[in-house]
Design a protein around this motif. Sequence first.
Motif, PDB file in Angstrom:
ATOM      1  N   GLY A   1       0.772  -1.230   0.000  1.00 21.57           N
ATOM      2  CA  GLY A   1       0.000   0.000   0.000  1.00 21.57           C
ATOM      3  C   GLY A   1       0.801   1.276   0.000  1.00 21.57           C
ATOM      4  O   GLY A   1       0.231   2.363   0.140  1.00 21.57           O
TER       5      GLY A   1
ATOM      6  N   VAL B   1      -0.287   2.258  -6.912  1.00 24.51           N
ATOM      7  CA  VAL B   1      -0.708   1.163  -6.029  1.00 24.51           C
ATOM      8  C   VAL B   1      -1.754   0.312  -6.719  1.00 24.51           C
ATOM      9  O   VAL B   1      -2.685   0.832  -7.326  1.00 24.51           O
ATOM     10  CB  VAL B   1      -1.274   1.729  -4.718  1.00 24.51           C
ATOM     11  CG1 VAL B   1      -1.680   0.607  -3.764  1.00 24.51           C
ATOM     12  CG2 VAL B   1      -0.246   2.619  -4.038  1.00 24.51           C
TER      13      VAL B   1
ATOM     14  N   HIS C   1      -4.419  -4.645  -2.469  1.00 21.80           N
ATOM     15  CA  HIS C   1      -3.088  -4.836  -1.898  1.00 21.80           C
ATOM     16  C   HIS C   1      -3.216  -5.258  -0.449  1.00 21.80           C
ATOM     17  O   HIS C   1      -4.222  -5.001   0.205  1.00 21.80           O
ATOM     18  CB  HIS C   1      -2.261  -3.546  -2.001  1.00 21.80           C
ATOM     19  CG  HIS C   1      -2.871  -2.374  -1.295  1.00 21.80           C
ATOM     20  ND1 HIS C   1      -3.629  -1.439  -1.957  1.00 21.80           N
ATOM     21  CD2 HIS C   1      -2.839  -2.007   0.003  1.00 21.80           C
ATOM     22  CE1 HIS C   1      -4.038  -0.527  -1.093  1.00 21.80           C
ATOM     23  NE2 HIS C   1      -3.580  -0.847   0.098  1.00 21.80           N
TER      24      HIS C   1
END
Length: 396
Positions: free
Chosen positions: A124, A387, A391
Amino acid sequence: MSDAEIEIRPVTDKAGRKAFVDLGRAMAAREPHAVPQLRSEMLELIDPNKNPFFGHATVQLFIAYRDGRPVGRIAAHIDHLALELPPEQGMGPGTGMFGYFDAEDQDVATALLDRAAQWNRERGMTKLLGPISLSIWEEPGLLVRGQDHSPMIMMGHHPAHYKGWIEADGFAKAKALLTYELDVRPEFPPLIQRIVKSGERNPRITMRAPDLKNINREIEIILHILNDAWSKNWGFIPFTADEVAYAGKKLKQIIHPGINRICELDGEPVAFMLTFPDINGILKKIDGRLFPFGWFHLLRWLRKPMRAGMRVPLMGVVKELQNSRMASQLAFMMISDIREVAVAELGTERAEIGWILDDNHGMKAIADAINSKVNREYWIFEKALSVPLTHAPPTH
């Protein structure tokens, strides 16, 4: 440069950590001015059971292989205390890091940096800072100026071409850290001498050496001032209680009362200056190994480090006094007092002050006033990370 595939393997055990350290030592040995650090200390810093940094960080070490041969290394890590800081201080939410970066060529460098980015992205993180190895208080930054001479104690040394390899992977400079050197044998300029003498006549000011009989308390005082003094600085991450104890254990081995100072104002500690004798000269002689006879040479030298260079890695004045005349006066008093002792008792000729942030105008002005010059420059780089939609959350 080989066309063979580069394989990045995570370090998962004690043997891997030894391989990680030994690879770094081998690559440093290729640089004419690099200094071999104590292998035992390097192993301890990356041991989650010994370094309290791991108490607030998630760390993964990687080694790159080509044809089964190690050709590079990197650490990917998240300091969870850094995530809690304001973004304007350089870190904050989403900040991942890399460190312990070494590579045989640009292909290896790219593979390692991309793997560190991927590891942070999966957790993240939205920004990657580095090199920072591992704590911001250990070895931050990549040497970009000053490869023509050996570093002093607790300072990194890197090949000039690493900068281009990191920039080629999309990183840009986030912050520069400067080191200043000076010849300490001449007296300071008359203006500085007058400032120092004025402070010495002030009955409110007491300047003293650390009390070795109560060294744990003294180190706590120093680090308490540090946490206060540096709290608004770029990249500042506070020392935890465990890290204070750990630092105290390490500092006891190199603290010499004559070249360290604590200043009190009306009986309250408000400033400090740490000065370390440059141990790197003796580390060259023993090749960074304590056994079989390195420990003897090291201990004998530490008792009285004659003709050693001196490094001032940390100096601080409490926030309440910063941006006042008193702050600079206390700094000049400590520098002047330590200079006199180092020259008279230890035969010191050369000293270094740093690191100093490139926007720390107060400390840069002090360095300029005593006729010191920038001799080394380190950069911390940053890169934005995209990102994935899904995740894993950061893990402690």
